[in-house]
Design a protein around this motif. Structure first.
Motif, PDB file in Angstrom:
ATOM      1  N   UNK A 175       0.837  -1.200   0.000  1.00 42.11           N
ATOM      2  CA  UNK A 175       0.000   0.000   0.000  1.00 42.11           C
ATOM      3  C   UNK A 175       0.870   1.247   0.000  1.00 42.11           C
ATOM      4  N   UNK A 176       1.881   1.255   0.861  1.00 42.78           N
ATOM      5  CA  UNK A 176       2.765   2.420   0.959  1.00 42.78           C
ATOM      6  C   UNK A 176       3.510   2.654  -0.347  1.00 42.78           C
ATOM      7  N   UNK A 177       4.000   1.567  -0.967  1.00 44.78           N
ATOM      8  CA  UNK A 177       4.763   1.708  -2.206  1.00 44.78           C
ATOM      9  C   UNK A 177       3.881   2.199  -3.356  1.00 44.78           C
ATOM     10  N   UNK A 178       2.701   1.579  -3.512  1.00 43.56           N
ATOM     11  CA  UNK A 178       1.809   1.973  -4.601  1.00 43.56           C
ATOM     12  C   UNK A 178       1.300   3.399  -4.392  1.00 43.56           C
ATOM     13  N   UNK A 179       0.930   3.713  -3.149  1.00 39.59           N
ATOM     14  CA  UNK A 179       0.439   5.061  -2.854  1.00 39.59           C
ATOM     15  C   UNK A 179       1.527   6.101  -3.109  1.00 39.59           C
TER      16      UNK A 179
ATOM     17  N   UNK B 229       4.047   5.848  -5.195  1.00 36.78           N
ATOM     18  CA  UNK B 229       4.252   5.975  -6.641  1.00 36.78           C
ATOM     19  C   UNK B 229       3.185   6.869  -7.260  1.00 36.78           C
ATOM     20  N   UNK B 230       1.939   6.678  -6.843  1.00 36.17           N
ATOM     21  CA  UNK B 230       0.849   7.502  -7.373  1.00 36.17           C
ATOM     22  C   UNK B 230       1.022   8.951  -6.958  1.00 36.17           C
TER      23      UNK B 230
ATOM     24  N   UNK C 176      -8.360  13.425  -3.519  1.00 30.98           N
ATOM     25  CA  UNK C 176      -7.633  12.172  -3.710  1.00 30.98           C
ATOM     26  C   UNK C 176      -6.291  12.233  -2.983  1.00 30.98           C
ATOM     27  N   UNK C 177      -5.632  13.381  -3.051  1.00 36.23           N
ATOM     28  CA  UNK C 177      -4.364  13.559  -2.324  1.00 36.23           C
ATOM     29  C   UNK C 177      -4.575  13.373  -0.829  1.00 36.23           C
ATOM     30  N   UNK C 178      -5.634  13.975  -0.327  1.00 43.02           N
ATOM     31  CA  UNK C 178      -5.945  13.850   1.099  1.00 43.02           C
ATOM     32  C   UNK C 178      -6.180  12.393   1.480  1.00 43.02           C
ATOM     33  N   UNK C 179      -6.923  11.659   0.644  1.00 41.46           N
ATOM     34  CA  UNK C 179      -7.203  10.261   0.935  1.00 41.46           C
ATOM     35  C   UNK C 179      -5.919   9.438   0.994  1.00 41.46           C
ATOM     36  N   UNK C 180      -5.020   9.683   0.045  1.00 40.64           N
ATOM     37  CA  UNK C 180      -3.776   8.923   0.010  1.00 40.64           C
ATOM     38  C   UNK C 180      -2.886   9.261   1.199  1.00 40.64           C
ATOM     39  N   UNK C 181      -2.689  10.552   1.451  1.00 34.65           N
ATOM     40  CA  UNK C 181      -1.746  10.989   2.487  1.00 34.65           C
ATOM     41  C   UNK C 181      -2.296  10.760   3.887  1.00 34.65           C
ATOM     42  N   UNK C 182      -3.548  11.139   4.105  1.00 32.80           N
ATOM     43  CA  UNK C 182      -4.100  11.116   5.456  1.00 32.80           C
ATOM     44  C   UNK C 182      -4.792   9.810   5.826  1.00 32.80           C
ATOM     45  N   UNK C 183      -4.940   8.925   4.838  1.00 35.10           N
ATOM     46  CA  UNK C 183      -5.638   7.667   5.139  1.00 35.10           C
ATOM     47  C   UNK C 183      -4.824   6.448   4.700  1.00 35.10           C
TER      48      UNK C 183
ATOM     49  N   UNK D  49      -1.836   6.058   3.490  1.00 35.59           N
ATOM     50  CA  UNK D  49      -0.422   5.988   3.843  1.00 35.59           C
ATOM     51  C   UNK D  49      -0.166   6.079   5.344  1.00 35.59           C
ATOM     52  N   UNK D  50      -1.215   6.142   6.127  1.00 33.65           N
ATOM     53  CA  UNK D  50      -1.020   6.187   7.578  1.00 33.65           C
ATOM     54  C   UNK D  50      -0.631   4.807   8.094  1.00 33.65           C
ATOM     55  N   UNK D  51       0.213   4.748   9.121  1.00 38.49           N
ATOM     56  CA  UNK D  51       0.632   3.447   9.664  1.00 38.49           C
ATOM     57  C   UNK D  51      -0.569   2.618  10.115  1.00 38.49           C
ATOM     58  N   UNK D  52      -0.537   1.362   9.780  1.00 35.48           N
ATOM     59  CA  UNK D  52      -1.592   0.460  10.212  1.00 35.48           C
ATOM     60  C   UNK D  52      -2.763   0.348   9.266  1.00 35.48           C
ATOM     61  N   UNK D  53      -2.768   1.144   8.192  1.00 38.21           N
ATOM     62  CA  UNK D  53      -3.892   1.050   7.267  1.00 38.21           C
ATOM     63  C   UNK D  53      -3.896  -0.321   6.600  1.00 38.21           C
ATOM     64  N   UNK D  54      -5.077  -0.916   6.532  1.00 39.21           N
ATOM     65  CA  UNK D  54      -5.232  -2.232   5.917  1.00 39.21           C
ATOM     66  C   UNK D  54      -6.526  -2.226   5.120  1.00 39.21           C
TER      67      UNK D  54
END
Length: 206
Positions: A150-154, A156-157, A169-176, A178-183
């Motif tokens: 998730x971290x790598x793909x996010x 890259x995008x 979309x930027x907010x979703x990627x950065x604040x959600x 790419x946050x630790x523990x996101x699954x």
């Protein structure tokens, strides 16, 4: 034989299930299979029944019908994640086996005993199974399986993203994402609970 057919499908998809390939998996000649099954359709019927047999049946030992259906949904998701090729087969067979029939009867039984009318029970089964199947299909096609993916793909995008033009979309990627523990897998339970709670509200309103 059916276990061999499932192994073949796990590697190559349902289209890989042929008499020749199943026989090769067993180390025998294809013609020898006809002593046990009449044709390929019989094998497909059998593997579908085995997939249904692997899914946990919702029993009567639950205080809340939602817990029983949730356990069954989680089990179905896990089984279908291992055998995603079966998604297009589960409801396509014209000669369902006993495990398949027993499974459907158990699910309907939980809903009817909880007070669902027959039409509502039919709606609930259709909705829940469509959600499970759709989620498994989407999950199987995602280019990520671990938090590291998730971290790598996010990342890259994000590097090529015009953030000023796409702020949400930027907010979703950065604040959600790419946050630790996101699954992403946790989204399954969230969506399932929404469906079950909505069905409960509809059940108690009738």
């Amino acid at each position: 034989m059916l276990e061999a057919a499932i192994r073949v499908a796990d590697r190559g998809g349902v289209e890989a299930i042929t008499m020749r390939k199943v026989a090769a998996e067993l180390g025998v000649e294809a013609m020898s299979l006809y002593h046990h099954v009449p044709n390929k359709d019989a094998i497909l019927d059998g593997v579908v029944d085995m997939v249904f047999a692997a899914i946990e049946l919702p029993g009567d030992g639950w205080d809340d019908w939602r817990d029983a259906i949730r356990a069954r949904a989680n089990s179905a998701r896990a089984v279908l994640a291992r055998h995603s090729w079966a998604l297009g087969l589960l409801d396509s067979r014209r000669n369902p086996g006993l495990a398949t029939l027993r499974h459907h009867d158990a699910v309907l039984g939980v809903l009817r005993k909880a007070g669902f009318t027959l039409p509502m029970a039919a709606h609930a089964v259709s909705l829940i199974d469509a959600y499970i199947g759709g989620y498994v299909l989407q999950e199987a096609n995602l280019p990520l399986t671990t938090p590291q993916d998730v971290a790598e793909v996010s990342g890259d995008i994000l590097r090529s993203l015009p953030t000023d033009e796409l702020p949400y979309l930027t907010e979703m990627i950065v604040e959600h994402a790419m946050r630790p523990g996101y699954d992403y897998g946790s989204e399954f339970g969230y969506g399932l609970d929404l469906i079950l709670d909505a069905l409960e509200a509809r059940r108690t309103a009738t």
